[in-house]
Write an enzyme that holds these catalytic residues in place. Sequence first.
Site, PDB file in Angstrom:
ATOM      1  N   HIS A 191       3.665   1.819  -1.609  1.00 47.85           N
ATOM      2  CA  HIS A 191       3.986   2.139  -3.009  1.00 47.85           C
ATOM      3  C   HIS A 191       2.735   2.638  -3.749  1.00 47.85           C
ATOM      4  CE1 HIS A 191       7.051  -1.164  -2.230  1.00 47.85           C
ATOM      5  NE2 HIS A 191       7.820  -0.173  -2.628  1.00 47.85           N
ATOM      6  N   GLN A 204      17.037   8.490   2.273  1.00 48.90           N
ATOM      7  CA  GLN A 204      17.046   8.343   0.814  1.00 48.90           C
ATOM      8  C   GLN A 204      16.361   9.549   0.150  1.00 48.90           C
ATOM      9  OE1 GLN A 204      16.307   4.651  -1.656  1.00 48.90           O
ATOM     10  NE2 GLN A 204      14.233   5.415  -1.597  1.00 48.90           N
ATOM     11  N   GLN A 262      22.872  -1.209  -5.157  1.00 43.50           N
ATOM     12  CA  GLN A 262      22.598  -0.640  -3.831  1.00 43.50           C
ATOM     13  C   GLN A 262      22.576  -1.690  -2.727  1.00 43.50           C
ATOM     14  OE1 GLN A 262      18.581   0.864  -5.197  1.00 43.50           O
ATOM     15  NE2 GLN A 262      18.010   0.420  -3.090  1.00 43.50           N
ATOM     16  N   GLU A 288       0.818  -1.227   0.000  1.00 43.99           N
ATOM     17  CA  GLU A 288       0.000   0.000   0.000  1.00 43.99           C
ATOM     18  C   GLU A 288       0.848   1.271   0.000  1.00 43.99           C
ATOM     19  OE1 GLU A 288      -3.350   1.047  -0.245  1.00 43.99           O
ATOM     20  OE2 GLU A 288      -3.465  -0.986  -1.007  1.00 43.99           O
ATOM     21  N   LEU A 340       4.906   0.267   6.534  1.00 48.23           N
ATOM     22  CA  LEU A 340       4.888  -0.769   5.512  1.00 48.23           C
ATOM     23  C   LEU A 340       6.231  -0.799   4.788  1.00 48.23           C
ATOM     24  CD1 LEU A 340       1.326  -0.643   3.908  1.00 48.23           C
ATOM     25  CD2 LEU A 340       2.126  -1.790   5.985  1.00 48.23           C
ATOM     26  N   SER A 341       6.716  -2.010   4.553  1.00 48.69           N
ATOM     27  CA  SER A 341       7.999  -2.203   3.886  1.00 48.69           C
ATOM     28  C   SER A 341       7.979  -3.574   3.233  1.00 48.69           C
ATOM     29  CB  SER A 341       9.128  -2.157   4.928  1.00 48.69           C
ATOM     30  OG  SER A 341      10.298  -2.766   4.424  1.00 48.69           O
ATOM     31  N   GLY A 400       8.895   7.745  -0.721  1.00 53.55           N
ATOM     32  CA  GLY A 400       8.269   7.625   0.593  1.00 53.55           C
ATOM     33  C   GLY A 400       9.147   8.238   1.680  1.00 53.55           C
ATOM     34  N   GLN A 401       8.500   8.876   2.664  1.00 55.84           N
ATOM     35  CA  GLN A 401       9.252   9.441   3.795  1.00 55.84           C
ATOM     36  C   GLN A 401       9.759   8.363   4.741  1.00 55.84           C
ATOM     37  OE1 GLN A 401       6.678  12.366   5.572  1.00 55.84           O
ATOM     38  NE2 GLN A 401       7.153  13.890   4.022  1.00 55.84           N
ATOM     39  N   ASP A 404      11.758   6.058   3.969  1.00 54.93           N
ATOM     40  CA  ASP A 404      13.199   6.079   3.675  1.00 54.93           C
ATOM     41  C   ASP A 404      13.631   7.547   3.655  1.00 54.93           C
ATOM     42  OD1 ASP A 404      13.612   3.202   3.252  1.00 54.93           O
ATOM     43  OD2 ASP A 404      12.245   3.491   1.589  1.00 54.93           O
TER      44      ASP A 404
HETATM   45  O1  PAF Z   1      13.354   2.835  -2.306  1.00 62.28           O
HETATM   46  C1  PAF Z   1      13.577   1.969  -3.171  1.00 62.28           C
HETATM   47  O2  PAF Z   1      12.772   1.072  -3.405  1.00 62.28           O
HETATM   48  C2  PAF Z   1      14.880   2.028  -3.959  1.00 62.28           C
HETATM   49  O3  PAF Z   1      15.925   2.456  -3.175  1.00 62.28           O
HETATM   50  C3  PAF Z   1      14.773   2.847  -5.258  1.00 62.28           C
HETATM   51  C4  PAF Z   1      14.486   4.309  -4.970  1.00 62.28           C
HETATM   52  C5  PAF Z   1      13.674   2.298  -6.143  1.00 62.28           C
HETATM   53  C6  PAF Z   1      16.087   2.792  -6.033  1.00 62.28           C
HETATM   54  O4  PAF Z   1      16.398   1.480  -6.399  1.00 62.28           O
END
Ligand code: PAF
EC number: 6.3.2.1
Length: 281
Positions: free
Chosen positions: A37, A154, A61, A35, A185-186, A148-149, A151
């Site tokens: 995303h 990021q 990454q 949800e 959610l993750s 999303g906040q 992360d």
């Molecule tokens: O947050 C994520 O899912 C990833 O770090 C992203 C931004 C898609 C980059 O691969």
Amino acid sequence: MKMETTIHGLTASLSPAKHAKKLIGFVPTMGNLHEGHLNLVREAKKICDLVVVSIFVNPTQFGPNEDFDSYPRTLEQDSHLLADVGCDIIFAPAVEQMFAKAPRKTNIQVTDITDGLCGHARPGHFDGVALIVTKLFNIVQPNYAFFGQKDFQQLVVVQQLVRDLNMPLEVIGVPTTRAEDGLALSSRNGYLTSEERNKAPQIYASLQHAKGALEQGELLTSVLEDMRSHLQAHGFEIDYVEARTPELQTITDFNQDIVLFVAAKLGKTRLIDNLIVHFAT
Ligand code: PAF
């Protein structure tokens, strides 16, 4: 909804919208959508004419001992979810499409704000994020990109990247989507055993408790110490419990907003979360 797997195909699909000067929204993801995303896509739909969602598990990454190989790939399920929320184009390239065989000689590095927090436990992680996000922005050329906040680091790193390199788009941070019990959610929540899942909401509980204590005037150092004790008592292995400014700087002045950050492991699963405490007048 279209699905494109090549850069050439995506460019061709986007071309009519670009010529018609339509506003393009972009939601980069690694798939295994939830949800959180879908809310990014819903936000994008509010202000954009066309929304592209990328699904790409980015090898650059992940650290050598991280979960790149086991990261869930659920493209079919993801595409049904995206169709339901009105995504226009999915871009789901293979690794070879994004990283051609010839050796890459370019790195993208955002410095300073990537040193601490997750950057400390995951060396090179934000270099990989900055690289893939730069490539995806160049390929999609969106007007807006949604992150999303949850992360938070990021999000700030990507905003810095866009500012520093004069990329012609706006990065929009979207509030964290939570389960009813508060767990952010993750995609990695799926790794939790049912016992761990029951403990996991303690992260948000500790953040909320800390926010209340700070608002009551308690000292930041003792609030952070209480959070650590609380999480350890519930079986978490703490990576960090820290407070920073919203720009990820050390706190020197208490008349500004503070972001509380947690990264902690339950068993093998590393969870992160954060909460903003508003002090700025
Ligand atoms: O947050 C994520 O899912 C990833 O770090 C992203 C931004 C898609 C980059 O691969």
